[in-house]
Design a protein around this motif. Sequence first.
Motif, mmCIF file in Angstrom:
data_model
loop_
_atom_site.group_PDB
_atom_site.id
_atom_site.type_symbol
_atom_site.label_atom_id
_atom_site.label_comp_id
_atom_site.label_asym_id
_atom_site.label_seq_id
_atom_site.Cartn_x
_atom_site.Cartn_y
_atom_site.Cartn_z
ATOM 1 N N LEU A 19 63.847 22.474 -11.951
ATOM 2 C CA LEU A 19 64.312 23.705 -12.586
ATOM 3 C C LEU A 19 64.071 24.934 -11.729
ATOM 4 C CD1 LEU A 19 62.972 23.121 -16.230
ATOM 5 C CD2 LEU A 19 65.233 22.534 -15.286
ATOM 6 N N GLN A 20 63.018 24.891 -10.939
ATOM 7 C CA GLN A 20 62.642 26.046 -10.111
ATOM 8 C C GLN A 20 61.920 25.521 -8.881
ATOM 9 O OE1 GLN A 20 60.327 29.073 -12.220
ATOM 10 N NE2 GLN A 20 58.582 28.671 -10.916
ATOM 11 N N THR A 56 42.829 18.036 -0.441
ATOM 12 C CA THR A 56 43.242 19.236 -1.159
ATOM 13 C C THR A 56 44.432 18.857 -2.027
ATOM 14 O OG1 THR A 56 42.566 20.576 0.726
ATOM 15 C CG2 THR A 56 43.954 21.635 -0.919
ATOM 16 N N PRO A 57 44.172 18.390 -3.252
ATOM 17 C CA PRO A 57 45.279 17.936 -4.095
ATOM 18 C C PRO A 57 46.044 19.117 -4.688
ATOM 19 C CG PRO A 57 43.244 17.761 -5.291
ATOM 20 C CD PRO A 57 42.892 18.225 -3.900
ATOM 21 N N PRO A 58 47.246 18.833 -5.167
ATOM 22 C CA PRO A 58 48.000 19.886 -5.850
ATOM 23 C C PRO A 58 47.417 20.139 -7.239
ATOM 24 C CG PRO A 58 49.156 17.809 -5.995
ATOM 25 C CD PRO A 58 47.963 17.575 -5.106
ATOM 26 N N GLU A 59 47.943 21.164 -7.850
ATOM 27 C CA GLU A 59 47.557 21.468 -9.228
ATOM 28 C C GLU A 59 48.801 21.322 -10.096
ATOM 29 O OE1 GLU A 59 45.871 25.229 -11.872
ATOM 30 O OE2 GLU A 59 45.943 25.381 -9.700
ATOM 31 N N PHE A 60 48.618 20.743 -11.267
ATOM 32 C CA PHE A 60 49.718 20.583 -12.211
ATOM 33 C C PHE A 60 49.364 21.291 -13.513
ATOM 34 C CE2 PHE A 60 50.130 16.844 -9.490
ATOM 35 C CZ PHE A 60 51.475 16.888 -9.166
ATOM 36 N N LYS A 61 50.372 21.902 -14.109
ATOM 37 C CA LYS A 61 50.248 22.472 -15.450
ATOM 38 C C LYS A 61 51.459 22.007 -16.237
ATOM 39 C CE LYS A 61 47.545 26.435 -14.049
ATOM 40 N NZ LYS A 61 47.393 27.880 -14.011
ATOM 41 N N HIS A 101 56.228 28.441 -7.480
ATOM 42 C CA HIS A 101 55.910 27.022 -7.573
ATOM 43 C C HIS A 101 57.137 26.269 -8.093
ATOM 44 C CE1 HIS A 101 55.214 28.532 -11.651
ATOM 45 N NE2 HIS A 101 55.344 27.280 -12.079
ATOM 46 N N GLU A 102 57.022 24.940 -8.097
ATOM 47 C CA GLU A 102 58.114 24.133 -8.619
ATOM 48 C C GLU A 102 57.872 23.842 -10.085
ATOM 49 O OE1 GLU A 102 58.829 24.125 -4.537
ATOM 50 O OE2 GLU A 102 56.942 23.521 -5.434
ATOM 51 N N HIS A 134 54.657 21.871 -14.033
ATOM 52 C CA HIS A 134 54.541 22.916 -13.009
ATOM 53 C C HIS A 134 53.700 22.354 -11.865
ATOM 54 C CE1 HIS A 134 55.887 26.231 -15.772
ATOM 55 N NE2 HIS A 134 55.587 25.258 -16.635
ATOM 56 N N TYR A 135 54.245 22.428 -10.661
ATOM 57 C CA TYR A 135 53.602 21.861 -9.475
ATOM 58 C C TYR A 135 53.222 22.997 -8.529
ATOM 59 C CZ TYR A 135 53.661 19.648 -4.801
ATOM 60 O OH TYR A 135 53.379 19.250 -3.526
ATOM 61 N N PHE A 136 51.921 23.139 -8.294
ATOM 62 C CA PHE A 136 51.391 24.159 -7.393
ATOM 63 C C PHE A 136 50.723 23.450 -6.220
ATOM 64 C CE2 PHE A 136 51.265 25.805 -11.674
ATOM 65 C CZ PHE A 136 51.712 27.113 -11.558
ATOM 66 N N SER A 137 51.079 23.837 -5.021
ATOM 67 C CA SER A 137 50.470 23.202 -3.859
ATOM 68 C C SER A 137 50.514 24.141 -2.671
ATOM 69 C CB SER A 137 51.226 21.911 -3.508
ATOM 70 O OG SER A 137 50.668 21.315 -2.366
ATOM 71 N N LYS A 138 49.491 24.030 -1.820
ATOM 72 C CA LYS A 138 49.482 24.769 -0.563
ATOM 73 C C LYS A 138 50.435 24.121 0.425
ATOM 74 C CE LYS A 138 44.744 26.267 -1.201
ATOM 75 N NZ LYS A 138 43.367 26.172 -0.774
#
Length: 176
Positions: A160-161, A111-116, A169-170, A128-132
């Motif tokens: 930044l966040q 289950t990889p993270p998602e990046f934008k 998310h980060e 932008h780093y999205f992960s469970k």
Amino acid sequence: MNRAIQELVVENHGEDTWDIILRKSSVNVDYFISAEPYEDAITFKLAKATSEEIGVSLEQTLVALGEWWVIKTTSKNYPGLMSSGGENLKDFLLNLPNFHNRIMLMYPKLTPPEFKISNITSNSIHLHYFSKREGLQEFVRGLLLGIGKLYNSPIDVDLLQTRLDGSSHEIFKVSW
């Protein structure tokens, strides 16, 4: 990741130190299979025991592991995948959102993270780093630093966040 922790420790501190870390962490696994997912609790136990044994913070351990993951693990085991990311740092970062789609095809259990990406300039990008999975933002910082080293491009990575402050998310600002 667990196998990468083992390789990082053994190469830099020896087998005896790894054995101590396994005992301290109470992880009873003789051999980690690289393509198999493991519970995050195992990874954090190993990372915490590593940081205690070698005398650095957990954050420093996660950053070092992220760099190791890019420079040693991924580049060595998946050179074609890494070279498909782009010819330079900026291209690789721009392609990062699609990178994990290829990984999911290779390892469907993961289950990889998602990046934008956003805020693209000539010398920076917001990632932008999205992960469970929680608590891995310093590992991601290490990954980014490792990518910079891979492309011989010194970078700065600013958080930044973060979810630790209640965000969804980060967001990292990567500057070169």
